[in-house]
Scaffold this motif. Structure first.
Motif, PDB file in Angstrom:
ATOM      1  N   LEU A 177       0.455   2.455  10.837  1.00  0.00           N
ATOM      2  CA  LEU A 177       1.604   3.095  10.365  1.00  0.00           C
ATOM      3  C   LEU A 177       1.141   3.533   9.793  1.00  0.00           C
ATOM      4  O   LEU A 177       1.878   4.641   9.399  1.00  0.00           O
ATOM      5  N   LEU A 178       0.574   4.146   8.710  1.00  0.00           N
ATOM      6  CA  LEU A 178       0.623   4.740   7.205  1.00  0.00           C
ATOM      7  C   LEU A 178       0.303   6.153   7.452  1.00  0.00           C
ATOM      8  O   LEU A 178       0.872   6.688   7.415  1.00  0.00           O
ATOM      9  N   LYS A 179      -0.363   6.523   8.253  1.00  0.00           N
ATOM     10  CA  LYS A 179      -0.593   7.059   8.758  1.00  0.00           C
ATOM     11  C   LYS A 179       0.409   8.224   9.546  1.00  0.00           C
ATOM     12  O   LYS A 179       0.772   9.556   9.609  1.00  0.00           O
ATOM     13  N   LYS A 180       1.693   7.139  10.503  1.00  0.00           N
ATOM     14  CA  LYS A 180       2.451   7.370  10.929  1.00  0.00           C
ATOM     15  C   LYS A 180       3.531   8.069   9.806  1.00  0.00           C
ATOM     16  O   LYS A 180       4.466   9.362  10.510  1.00  0.00           O
ATOM     17  N   LEU A 181       3.595   7.144   9.010  1.00  0.00           N
ATOM     18  CA  LEU A 181       4.379   8.195   7.942  1.00  0.00           C
ATOM     19  C   LEU A 181       4.031   9.139   7.291  1.00  0.00           C
ATOM     20  O   LEU A 181       4.815   8.940   6.082  1.00  0.00           O
ATOM     21  N   ASP A 182       2.898   9.201   7.310  1.00  0.00           N
ATOM     22  CA  ASP A 182       1.857  10.131   6.098  1.00  0.00           C
ATOM     23  C   ASP A 182       1.682   9.922   5.305  1.00  0.00           C
ATOM     24  O   ASP A 182       1.809  10.583   4.220  1.00  0.00           O
ATOM     25  N   TYR A 183       1.031   8.675   5.010  1.00  0.00           N
ATOM     26  CA  TYR A 183       0.687   8.262   3.846  1.00  0.00           C
ATOM     27  C   TYR A 183      -0.565   8.188   3.786  1.00  0.00           C
ATOM     28  O   TYR A 183      -0.983   7.190   5.104  1.00  0.00           O
ATOM     29  N   GLN A 184      -1.576   8.859   2.819  1.00  0.00           N
ATOM     30  CA  GLN A 184      -3.196   8.838   2.845  1.00  0.00           C
ATOM     31  C   GLN A 184      -3.488   7.782   2.560  1.00  0.00           C
ATOM     32  O   GLN A 184      -3.406   7.722   1.161  1.00  0.00           O
ATOM     33  N   ALA A 185      -3.870   6.870   2.475  1.00  0.00           N
ATOM     34  CA  ALA A 185      -5.173   5.380   2.241  1.00  0.00           C
ATOM     35  C   ALA A 185      -6.237   5.035   2.782  1.00  0.00           C
ATOM     36  O   ALA A 185      -6.736   5.666   3.747  1.00  0.00           O
ATOM     37  N   THR A 214       0.946  -0.987   0.121  1.00  0.00           N
ATOM     38  CA  THR A 214       0.211  -0.248   0.444  1.00  0.00           C
ATOM     39  C   THR A 214       1.107   1.579  -0.325  1.00  0.00           C
ATOM     40  O   THR A 214       0.641   2.581  -0.942  1.00  0.00           O
ATOM     41  N   ALA A 215       1.937   1.110   0.777  1.00  0.00           N
ATOM     42  CA  ALA A 215       2.846   2.375   1.272  1.00  0.00           C
ATOM     43  C   ALA A 215       3.791   2.789   0.136  1.00  0.00           C
ATOM     44  O   ALA A 215       3.903   3.844  -1.028  1.00  0.00           O
ATOM     45  N   VAL A 216       4.054   1.490  -0.723  1.00  0.00           N
ATOM     46  CA  VAL A 216       4.614   1.462  -2.079  1.00  0.00           C
ATOM     47  C   VAL A 216       4.125   2.540  -2.971  1.00  0.00           C
ATOM     48  O   VAL A 216       4.048   2.886  -3.732  1.00  0.00           O
ATOM     49  N   LEU A 217       2.448   2.018  -3.137  1.00  0.00           N
ATOM     50  CA  LEU A 217       1.727   2.802  -4.469  1.00  0.00           C
ATOM     51  C   LEU A 217       0.976   3.757  -4.054  1.00  0.00           C
ATOM     52  O   LEU A 217       1.210   5.333  -4.520  1.00  0.00           O
TER      53      LEU A 217
END
Ligand code: SAH
Length: 221
Positions: free
Chosen positions: A127-135, A101-104
């Motif tokens: 985790l993705l929120k923490k890394l600032d990746y929005q999905a 997901t993060a790669v996309l």
């Protein structure tokens, strides 16, 4: 060397990622945008604590609930097959660790990701929120796709399915591409399916892989 934008991502990890990326190039991955995204996303942050030191080996590893984080080569191969262009709407089935997901998202996609195990869906979302990746994270059975959010430019299945679910094919845009490992429990063939008109689909085969199974229904855990 530039400072990473992620907390807990150090020079040593960046160096290990560069080696991993060189390995992926040697194994035939060509899409620069895929390689670039994978050189940024800190895979070690998606691993279970006991396996962090192996994060940049080109291997699948166990994650919670008996599932796996896909091998980097497999992530690169599936992502390359999607032939993505900027800002496409992508449906991913099998959030797992959230790494794919993060790669996309790193590639600039609008990602909707479905996971049937609540624990995995929740921890990937955190985790993705923490890394600032929005999905967009959805806990549920991906078999039927997400009809209310479709159609999708691209659909990616990251678990082995016995066949391509009809509902998913019909959630592709015309010209849209679906990539999925299809076959038996312990061996699947990577299939690319492109929708070329309302009712025509073109299929191609891209080698053998082994994934954890795509299962029907939500898990209670
Ligand atoms: N993309 C993941 C790999 C996940 S492994 C990563 O990068 O880490 C496959 C995942 O698919 C597992 O987490 C499994 O629970 C999930 N899965 C299996 N069947 C599913 C279904 N019907 N709907 C949604 N997720 C499913």
């Amino acid at each position: 060397m530039i400072l990473s934008r992620f907390e807990g991502d150090h020079f040593q990890h960046q160096g290990q990622r560069r080696k991993l990326i060189n390995g992926l190039i040697k194994k035939g991955i060509r899409d620069e945008r895929v390689l670039e995204a994978m050189s940024v996303v800190p895979r070690h942050l998606f691993m279970e604590s006991g396996f962090i030191r192996f994060a940049y080996q080109d291997q699948a590893f166990p994650i919670a609930a008996g599932q796996t984080i896909s091998q980097p080569y497999t992530v690169a191969f599936q992502t390359e097959l999607l032939e993505l262009s900027e800002h496409q709407k992508v449906l991913e089935l099998g959030t797992g660790s959230g790494y794919q997901t993060a790669v996309l998202v790193e590639m600039g996609m609008r990602v909707f990701t479905v996971e049937r195990i609540r624990l995995l869906s929740n921890s990937a979302e955190t985790l993705l929120k923490k890394l600032d990746y929005q999905a967009y994270f959805m806990f549920g059975d991906g078999y039927k796709g997400l009809p209310t959010y479709g159609p999708f430019d691209r659909i990616l299945i990251t678990a082995g399915a016995p066949g391509i679910p009809e509902d998913l094919k019909n959630q592709l845009t015309i010209g849209g591409i679906l990539v999925a490992p299809i076959g038996e429990k312990d061996h699947q063939t990577m299939i690319k399916c492109q929708r070329i008109s309302e009712d025509e689909f073109v299929f191609s085969e891209h080698g053998g892989f082994v994934f954890v199974p795509l299962l029907k229904g939500k898990s209670d855990s």
